[in-house]
Write a protein that holds these residues in place. Structure first.
Motif, PDB file in Angstrom:
ATOM      1  N   LYS A 160       0.700  -1.065   0.098  1.00  0.00           N
ATOM      2  CA  LYS A 160      -0.036   0.137   0.077  1.00  0.00           C
ATOM      3  C   LYS A 160       0.807   1.289   0.000  1.00  0.00           C
ATOM      4  CE  LYS A 160      -3.763   1.930   2.684  1.00  0.00           C
ATOM      5  NZ  LYS A 160      -4.729   1.740   3.795  1.00  0.00           N
ATOM      6  N   GLU A 205       2.760   1.737  -3.380  1.00  0.00           N
ATOM      7  CA  GLU A 205       1.836   2.215  -4.543  1.00  0.00           C
ATOM      8  C   GLU A 205       1.460   3.724  -4.365  1.00  0.00           C
ATOM      9  OE1 GLU A 205       0.628   0.807  -7.119  1.00  0.00           O
ATOM     10  OE2 GLU A 205       1.662  -1.050  -6.502  1.00  0.00           O
ATOM     11  N   LYS A 206       1.580   4.046  -3.109  1.00  0.00           N
ATOM     12  CA  LYS A 206       1.424   5.304  -2.866  1.00  0.00           C
ATOM     13  C   LYS A 206       2.688   6.409  -3.267  1.00  0.00           C
ATOM     14  CE  LYS A 206      -1.886   5.979   0.814  1.00  0.00           C
ATOM     15  NZ  LYS A 206      -2.129   6.506   2.275  1.00  0.00           N
ATOM     16  N   GLN A 207       3.845   5.658  -3.094  1.00  0.00           N
ATOM     17  CA  GLN A 207       5.027   6.373  -3.528  1.00  0.00           C
ATOM     18  C   GLN A 207       5.178   6.428  -4.898  1.00  0.00           C
ATOM     19  OE1 GLN A 207       6.244   7.616  -0.689  1.00  0.00           O
ATOM     20  NE2 GLN A 207       8.078   7.119  -1.169  1.00  0.00           N
ATOM     21  N   LYS A 208       4.728   5.306  -5.692  1.00  0.00           N
ATOM     22  CA  LYS A 208       4.722   5.349  -7.214  1.00  0.00           C
ATOM     23  C   LYS A 208       3.621   6.368  -7.748  1.00  0.00           C
ATOM     24  CE  LYS A 208       5.850   0.538  -7.937  1.00  0.00           C
ATOM     25  NZ  LYS A 208       5.129  -0.887  -8.568  1.00  0.00           N
ATOM     26  N   ALA A 209       2.515   6.501  -6.950  1.00  0.00           N
ATOM     27  CA  ALA A 209       1.511   7.621  -7.470  1.00  0.00           C
ATOM     28  C   ALA A 209       1.985   9.073  -6.942  1.00  0.00           C
ATOM     29  CB  ALA A 209       0.281   7.174  -6.928  1.00  0.00           C
ATOM     30  N   GLY A 210       3.046   9.042  -6.170  1.00  0.00           N
ATOM     31  CA  GLY A 210       3.330  10.344  -5.843  1.00  0.00           C
ATOM     32  C   GLY A 210       2.497  10.925  -4.558  1.00  0.00           C
ATOM     33  N   VAL A 211       1.950  10.300  -4.078  1.00  0.00           N
ATOM     34  CA  VAL A 211       0.984  10.676  -2.853  1.00  0.00           C
ATOM     35  C   VAL A 211       1.842  11.160  -1.672  1.00  0.00           C
ATOM     36  CG1 VAL A 211      -0.924  10.059  -1.311  1.00  0.00           C
ATOM     37  CG2 VAL A 211      -0.871   9.174  -3.607  1.00  0.00           C
TER      38      VAL A 211
END
Length: 247
Positions: A112, A115-121
Motif C-alpha cells: 500500500k 503504491e502511494k510512493q509510485k503515485a506520488g501521494v
C-alpha cells in the motif's frame, strides 16, 4: 534504496518486522530503535522514507514522538492495542498492523505504501497531528517538548500558562519557556477543564496559578498569576473563568 526505521520497545516485534522486510530488497533498515527518544534522533539523522512505529512505548508514546518530528515520513503503526486504530488513521498513517500480524497482512501494508510512493501521494505531515485531541491518559497529564537535542517531559502541574505564538504554543514553566507545534484548540480540548481555562484567544491559564482578577480599561479584566504576569481576559474568557470559579 528506500530507507526504513523500526521503532518498537519489544525486541521480538522488531525482529518479526525485520524478517518480513527481507523479502523487499529495495527497503533498507537503517536503524532499529527501542523507544521514542531513539526514534526522534534516528529520524533526524537518517531522514527515512518509511517507519514502522509502535504506539505504546516507555518514556513517550508513538504519537508524542511524531509530534517532535519536523518532517514526518510514511508511517505504518504496529501495536497490540486496537483502541488506537482510529487515531492512527486520523494521523494519516499508511496502515495499521495489529499484533500479532501475519506476513500476508504485513505485505498488504507495505505494498500500500509502495503504491502511494509510485503515485506520488504525500504522506503524513506533523501539522496533521496538531488538532487531534489526546486519547492516551499520559498525554493529558504531560506535555512532551523538544529542547535543542533533548526531549523534555513537562508535567501539567508545572505549567504556569500557555500562550499562542504563530503556529506554535508557548509553554511557560518555572524552568523556562518551551515551544510546542500544537494549537490552542488542542490544549483546550486536552487539558482538564476544571483546572485549565482558556481565558483569551491567545491564553490558557491553570487555576492553581490564579491569584486574583483585576478590572482593566473599558470594562475589560486581567488575570494576575502567581509569578506576577497579567493575562488579558476576553469577554467570553472572563465569563468562562467566573463560571469555573463558581462566581
Amino acid at each position: 534504496m528506500i530507507k526504513c526505521l523500526i521503532i518498537d520497545d519489544e525486541p521480538l516485534a522488531r525482529s518479526i518486522v525485520l524478517e518480513y522486510l527481507q523479502h523487499y530488497p529495495t527497503i533498507e533498515v537503517v536503524q532499529e530503535c527501542s523507544n521514542g527518544y531513539e526514534g526522534v534522533k534516528a529520524i533526524m539523522q537518517h531522514q527515512p522514507d518509511l517507519i514502522f512505529l509502535d504506539i505504546q512505548m516507555p518514556k513517550i508514546n508513538g504519537f508524542e514522538m511524531l509530534e517532535l518530528v519536523e518532517h514526518v515520513p510514511g508511517v505504518i503503526f504496529t501495536t497490540a492495542f486496537d483502541e488506537y486504530a482510529l487515531k492512527a488513521f486520523e494521523a494519516n498513517a499508511v496502515d495499521y498492523l495489529l499484533k500479532p500480524f501475519s506476513r500476508e497482512r504485513f505485505d498488504t501494508a507495505v505494498n500500500k505504501w509502495l503504491e502511494k510512493q509510485k503515485a506520488g501521494v504525500a504522506e503524513a505531515k506533523a501539522s496533521i497531528l496538531n488538532d487531534l485531541p489526546a486519547k492516551q491518559p499520559e498525554e493529558q497529564q504531560r506535555i512532551v517538548v523538544k529542547a535543542g537535542n533533548d526531549i523534555r517531559i513537562i508535567p501539567v502541574q508545572d505549567v504556569l500558562y500557555l500562550e499562542a505564538y504563530d503556529d506554535y504554543v508557548k509553554i511557560h514553566t518555572k524552568d523556562g519557556l518551551f515551544l510546542k507545534k500544537k494549537t490552542m484548540g488542542y490544549y483546550e480540548q486536552t487539558l482538564d477543564p476544571a483546572q485549565f481555562v482558556r481565558v483569551h484567544r491567545s491564553y490558557i491559564i491553570p487555576l492553581t496559578q490564579l491569584t486574583r482578577i483585576e478590572p482593566f480599561e473599558k470594562d475589560s479584566h486581567l488575570a494576575l498569576l502567581r509569578n506576577g504576569v497579567r493575562v488579558p481576559l476576553s469577554k467570553s474568557g472572563y465569563t468562562r473563568l467566573r463560571t469555573v470559579l463558581g462566581l
